[in-house]
Design a protein around this motif. Structure first.
Motif, PDB file in Angstrom:
ATOM      1  N   THR A 189       0.846  -1.203   0.000  1.00 56.44           N
ATOM      2  CA  THR A 189       0.000   0.000   0.000  1.00 56.44           C
ATOM      3  C   THR A 189       0.878   1.249   0.000  1.00 56.44           C
ATOM      4  O   THR A 189       0.665   2.183  -0.772  1.00 56.44           O
ATOM      5  CB  THR A 189      -0.912   0.017   1.242  1.00 56.44           C
ATOM      6  N   ARG A 190       1.865   1.263   0.892  1.00 66.26           N
ATOM      7  CA  ARG A 190       2.773   2.407   0.987  1.00 66.26           C
ATOM      8  C   ARG A 190       3.531   2.623  -0.324  1.00 66.26           C
ATOM      9  O   ARG A 190       3.671   3.760  -0.800  1.00 66.26           O
ATOM     10  CB  ARG A 190       3.772   2.184   2.131  1.00 66.26           C
ATOM     11  N   LEU A 243       1.146   4.177  -2.869  1.00 66.83           N
ATOM     12  CA  LEU A 243       0.891   5.586  -2.547  1.00 66.83           C
ATOM     13  C   LEU A 243       2.092   6.456  -2.899  1.00 66.83           C
ATOM     14  O   LEU A 243       1.945   7.563  -3.426  1.00 66.83           O
ATOM     15  CB  LEU A 243       0.546   5.721  -1.060  1.00 66.83           C
ATOM     16  N   ASP A 244       3.287   5.945  -2.628  1.00 61.25           N
ATOM     17  CA  ASP A 244       4.511   6.688  -2.934  1.00 61.25           C
ATOM     18  C   ASP A 244       4.665   6.943  -4.435  1.00 61.25           C
ATOM     19  O   ASP A 244       5.372   7.876  -4.838  1.00 61.25           O
ATOM     20  CB  ASP A 244       5.743   5.934  -2.421  1.00 61.25           C
ATOM     21  N   THR A 293      -4.002   6.462  -6.080  1.00 60.14           N
ATOM     22  CA  THR A 293      -5.079   6.489  -5.100  1.00 60.14           C
ATOM     23  C   THR A 293      -5.465   5.031  -4.884  1.00 60.14           C
ATOM     24  O   THR A 293      -5.814   4.333  -5.846  1.00 60.14           O
ATOM     25  CB  THR A 293      -6.292   7.286  -5.605  1.00 60.14           C
ATOM     26  N   PHE A 329      -2.245   4.838   8.327  1.00 63.25           N
ATOM     27  CA  PHE A 329      -2.451   5.657   7.124  1.00 63.25           C
ATOM     28  C   PHE A 329      -3.508   6.735   7.352  1.00 63.25           C
ATOM     29  O   PHE A 329      -4.209   7.128   6.409  1.00 63.25           O
ATOM     30  CB  PHE A 329      -2.858   4.762   5.949  1.00 63.25           C
ATOM     31  N   ASP A 334      -3.351   9.927   7.755  1.00 67.10           N
ATOM     32  CA  ASP A 334      -3.186  11.126   6.925  1.00 67.10           C
ATOM     33  C   ASP A 334      -3.627  10.879   5.486  1.00 67.10           C
ATOM     34  O   ASP A 334      -4.321  11.709   4.882  1.00 67.10           O
ATOM     35  CB  ASP A 334      -1.727  11.585   6.945  1.00 67.10           C
ATOM     36  N   GLU A 335      -3.219   9.736   4.943  1.00 73.61           N
ATOM     37  CA  GLU A 335      -3.569   9.409   3.546  1.00 73.61           C
ATOM     38  C   GLU A 335      -5.076   9.224   3.386  1.00 73.61           C
ATOM     39  O   GLU A 335      -5.651   9.602   2.355  1.00 73.61           O
ATOM     40  CB  GLU A 335      -2.831   8.146   3.101  1.00 73.61           C
ATOM     41  N   GLU A 354      -6.686  12.650   3.447  1.00 67.96           N
ATOM     42  CA  GLU A 354      -6.433  13.390   2.202  1.00 67.96           C
ATOM     43  C   GLU A 354      -7.122  12.765   0.990  1.00 67.96           C
ATOM     44  O   GLU A 354      -7.057  13.322  -0.117  1.00 67.96           O
ATOM     45  CB  GLU A 354      -4.922  13.458   1.960  1.00 67.96           C
ATOM     46  N   HIS A 395      -6.377   9.861  -0.408  1.00 67.69           N
ATOM     47  CA  HIS A 395      -5.491   9.041  -1.232  1.00 67.69           C
ATOM     48  C   HIS A 395      -5.681   7.540  -0.986  1.00 67.69           C
ATOM     49  O   HIS A 395      -5.231   6.724  -1.792  1.00 67.69           O
ATOM     50  CB  HIS A 395      -4.025   9.411  -0.970  1.00 67.69           C
ATOM     51  N   LEU A 396      -6.307   7.206   0.135  1.00 67.60           N
ATOM     52  CA  LEU A 396      -6.513   5.799   0.485  1.00 67.60           C
ATOM     53  C   LEU A 396      -7.922   5.596   1.010  1.00 67.60           C
ATOM     54  O   LEU A 396      -8.395   6.342   1.874  1.00 67.60           O
ATOM     55  CB  LEU A 396      -5.497   5.361   1.558  1.00 67.60           C
TER      56      LEU A 396
END
Length: 261
Positions: A41-42, A45-46, A50, A68, A70-71, A74, A76-77
């Protein structure tokens, strides 16, 4: 953390980086099935993806939501708690996943039915080899026919048990799955799937006997009309020896027979 039953966490960092890079995920919605501890997953995202992550284990869902936060905030996840074989899935473009061995077949069939641009999927090596087995070889089966009808499969990476925690008893393959239209016209996809399933449920029988064993799936009169319309040399062979074109021929005859619901 101990892995839930049937889940093997990928701990080989080089393998993670390779898997996340096999397709360009930047700006795309990527479905990940079984994120586990979130290593892949990381990496996704990097790379600007999405991610829609489907996780069946409630304890892992909680840990992912913390790791996660924060993600998720935002956008993104998105974490979807549940079983990927039946959970409602948000829209996605690409699939990147380390599939649980026991659910590989059902998840693969479901993904092909939903549709996607391309998928990078990890399977038990033997399972993946069956996906690409050509007609007339010992490994060919329902999985081979259904996958090859609707997609092309290319092996990308071979992983040893030491790439995982806990170590599985088998090697794993990462493959690229690219959907395509069937190579031969198919009148009804459900009938096609039923014909393939029935014939391989009786794979030691000839096609003639196998079709006649499918009375729970097709009306007897439909089966007999189909048998009457097929060449005798085809009827005498076994399902593992049929080409995709011949499966389509059988299914289209079955679809076109009066009385077939």
């Amino acid at each position: 953390m101990s892995a839930p039953r049937d889940q093997h966490f990928l701990v080989d960092r080089r393998a993670v980086e390779k898997i996340a890079s096999f397709v360009d995920v930047s700006g795309r919605r990527v479905l990940e099935i079984g994120p586990g501890e979130g290593v892949l997953t990381r990496a996704l995202l990097d790379r600007g993806a999405t991610v829609v992550a489907v996780e069946i284990d409630p304890a892992l869902v909680e840990e992912l939501e913390v790791a996660f936060a924060d993600e998720i905030a935002e956008g993104h996840l998105v974490i979807v708690p549940g079983d990927a074989r039946k959970a409602d899935l948000p829209p996605f473009d690409i699939v990147v996943a380390n599939l649980p061995y026991s659910a590989s077949s059902k998840i693969t069939f479901r993904l092909l039915e939903i549709g996607f641009e391309v998928a990078v999927l990890m399977y038990q090596k033997e399972f993946a080899q069956r996906m690409i087995a050509p007609p007339g070889t010992p490994n060919v089966g329902r999985l081979s026919v259904m996958v090859q009808t609707y997609a092309s499969v290319k092996p990308l990476l071979d992983l040893s048990p030491s790439s995982f925690r806990p170590k599985p008893q088998v090697r794993s393959w990462v493959v690229r799955v690219t959907p395509h239209e069937p190579p031969y016209p198919i009148m009804d996809r459900k009938t096609y799937a039923d014909v393939v399933r029935v014939l391989f449920s009786h794979r030691r029988k000839t096609v003639r006997k196998g079709l006649r064993s499918g009375k729970d799936s097709f009306p007897p009169e439909t089966i007999e009309r189909t048998v009457a319309g097929l060449p005798d040399d085809l009827l005498q062979r076994r399902p593992e020896d049929l080409t995709l074109e011949e499966f389509a021929l059988i299914a289209n005859l079955m679809s076109g027979c009066p009385g077939n619901e």
